[in-house]
Design an enzyme around this catalytic site. Sequence first.
Site, PDB file in Angstrom:
ATOM      1  N   GLU A   1     -86.680  34.709  93.276  1.00 46.26           N
ATOM      2  CA  GLU A   1     -87.062  33.991  93.845  1.00 46.26           C
ATOM      3  C   GLU A   1     -86.907  32.311  94.746  1.00 46.26           C
ATOM      4  O   GLU A   1     -85.555  32.789  94.693  1.00 46.26           O
ATOM      5  CB  GLU A   1     -87.247  33.686  92.033  1.00 46.26           C
ATOM      6  CG  GLU A   1     -87.836  34.739  91.204  1.00 46.26           C
ATOM      7  CD  GLU A   1     -88.228  33.848  89.895  1.00 46.26           C
ATOM      8  OE1 GLU A   1     -89.433  34.398  89.313  1.00 46.26           O
ATOM      9  OE2 GLU A   1     -87.223  32.927  88.964  1.00 46.26           O
TER      10      GLU A   1
ATOM     11  N   ASP B   1     -88.015  24.611  88.487  1.00 47.43           N
ATOM     12  CA  ASP B   1     -87.897  24.607  89.659  1.00 47.43           C
ATOM     13  C   ASP B   1     -87.418  23.262  89.654  1.00 47.43           C
ATOM     14  O   ASP B   1     -88.845  22.723  89.733  1.00 47.43           O
ATOM     15  CB  ASP B   1     -87.501  24.867  90.496  1.00 47.43           C
ATOM     16  CG  ASP B   1     -88.258  26.581  90.008  1.00 47.43           C
ATOM     17  OD1 ASP B   1     -87.598  27.209  88.716  1.00 47.43           O
ATOM     18  OD2 ASP B   1     -88.923  27.479  90.123  1.00 47.43           O
TER      19      ASP B   1
HETATM   20  C1  FRU Z   1     -88.231  30.444  89.476  1.00 46.54           C
HETATM   21  C2  FRU Z   1     -90.167  30.733  89.259  1.00 46.54           C
HETATM   22  C3  FRU Z   1     -90.797  30.463  90.351  1.00 46.54           C
HETATM   23  C4  FRU Z   1     -91.917  30.302  90.151  1.00 46.54           C
HETATM   24  C5  FRU Z   1     -91.522  29.066  89.216  1.00 46.54           C
HETATM   25  C6  FRU Z   1     -93.049  28.610  87.637  1.00 46.54           C
HETATM   26  O1  FRU Z   1     -87.745  29.343  88.086  1.00 46.54           O
HETATM   27  O2  FRU Z   1     -90.542  31.827  88.446  1.00 46.54           O
HETATM   28  O3  FRU Z   1     -90.653  31.748  90.874  1.00 46.54           O
HETATM   29  O4  FRU Z   1     -92.686  29.205  91.225  1.00 46.54           O
HETATM   30  O5  FRU Z   1     -91.120  29.393  88.504  1.00 46.54           O
HETATM   31  O6  FRU Z   1     -92.820  27.835  87.363  1.00 46.54           O
END
Ligand code: FRU
Length: 490
Positions: free
Chosen positions: A198, A22
């Site tokens: 998310e 992300d």
């Molecule tokens: C989304 C996610 C988020 C988390 C991050 C961990 O892709 O699963 O929810 O904070 O990636 O790398």
Amino acid sequence: GNYAGPLRPQVHFSPPQGFMNDPNGMFRDSEGTYHLYYQYNPTANVAGNQHWGHATSEDLYTWTNQEIAIFPGGPTEGIFSGSAVIDVNNTSGFFPNQTNGVVAIYTLNTPQKQVQDIAYSYDNGFTFIKYENNPVIDSNTTQFRDPKVFWYSGTERWIMIVAYPVDFEIGVFSSSNLIDWTAESNFSHHGLLGLQYECPNLVEMPVNGTDETMWLLWISINPGAPLGGSITEYFPGTFNGTHFVAIDSRTTLSDFAKDNYAGQFFDNIPGSQNQISIAWASNWQYTNVVPTDRENFRSVMSVPRTNYLTNLDRVGLSLISYPHNISSIIDSELAYNSSLGNNTIFIDYSTVESSALYFEANITGLADSTSLTGTLNFTFSSSATGESVSGGTFINTGDIWLDRSKTLGFQNPFFTDKFSATGLYDGNGAWRISGVIDRSIIEVFLNGGELSGTSVFFPTQPLDQMTLGARGINGNASVSVGVWALRAAW
Ligand code: FRU
């Protein structure tokens, strides 16, 4: 990092080496520099060991890799996704001597729970000091993450939206100082739930053709997207400082393909201006196994997008999203024809150093619904192997499609290879497809961003020739096409 590999995009951000997911903490600093942080595993080409990687840019295409900004405190900690803001008025008390202090708000992941932590930076976001009394929010759960914070001038408070992923809830918190947070409301069980929510965003943006702004709630869902794995959906609505209310019950996906997830909007761009976003161009279903590890990295970001809302006929308030200021990276025109008619142009772009192109096909002069016929279509192919990526739009049905099935460098049951969506003709006499292709990623747009499709692809040999053209167009309509080489950013 070595950015020369045949699968390494040249106008898209990718990490120097290792694994990225992300985008995090994106903000425009007090001098106008853009900061991109990202979920980063610097020690392997698979997810895990999360740090906040960091890069900066003046134009959102040309990135300078910076030192890792936030490190986990130990082997069982992960610095998960979050956001960053400039604390101009020193509400936090961290910045007695400056108006450009930066606060990062992120999830600290441990086997015991997920909590919201903050860290502050005196130097415009290059280095951070973790707050001594973290966490700032602890809900005693292992499923509570991805805080996105912004300043809401209506109540003069900071607002955080944050996901309770498996409860399908987005929590809204407020604070006067970024440290003490009050739970205000929950937005829950809207749209497609996936298996978890998310990376929520809540952002104010202009409504085209009016003096108004509206709010957009943006929720990523994973796994369980309609096409499998990860995708983002959005809801236009209103926000009063404590509650978000969607204007209707519609759910719209931000992208019709499979590689656009966990997108984030830059902070510090006024709500009256078009907003800028970047998304992670991948999918949790296959991100850990794509073949770019032989070039010692995995994952790229989407191009930066400009975003605003508009009222589309028969659809309602919709997000328009298209490449941000693409003209700033155009190197040279490879072809342009303002009256192509029912023809196809062919371009050998093997001598374009970046192998990255921007292309457009426009049809204008569609008189009435009887003239809605024909297709605009493109193919990018490898002169060595015949592998190809293709797509186009049927003007009569409004369908746009994208096909990555004829690239042979990656076999995976979840690597869905054909995508489509339907746009609606609004009677304005024009129809258009455009896109950016960049070695192992293509992003296509219908009618300037009413629909977009983001797709990675992995040929065994570089794609180096293309066709772009029209078929079956009504005689009164006129077709223009253009193809431009893009300047390599690395
Ligand atoms: C989304 C996610 C988020 C988390 C991050 C961990 O892709 O699963 O929810 O904070 O990636 O790398």
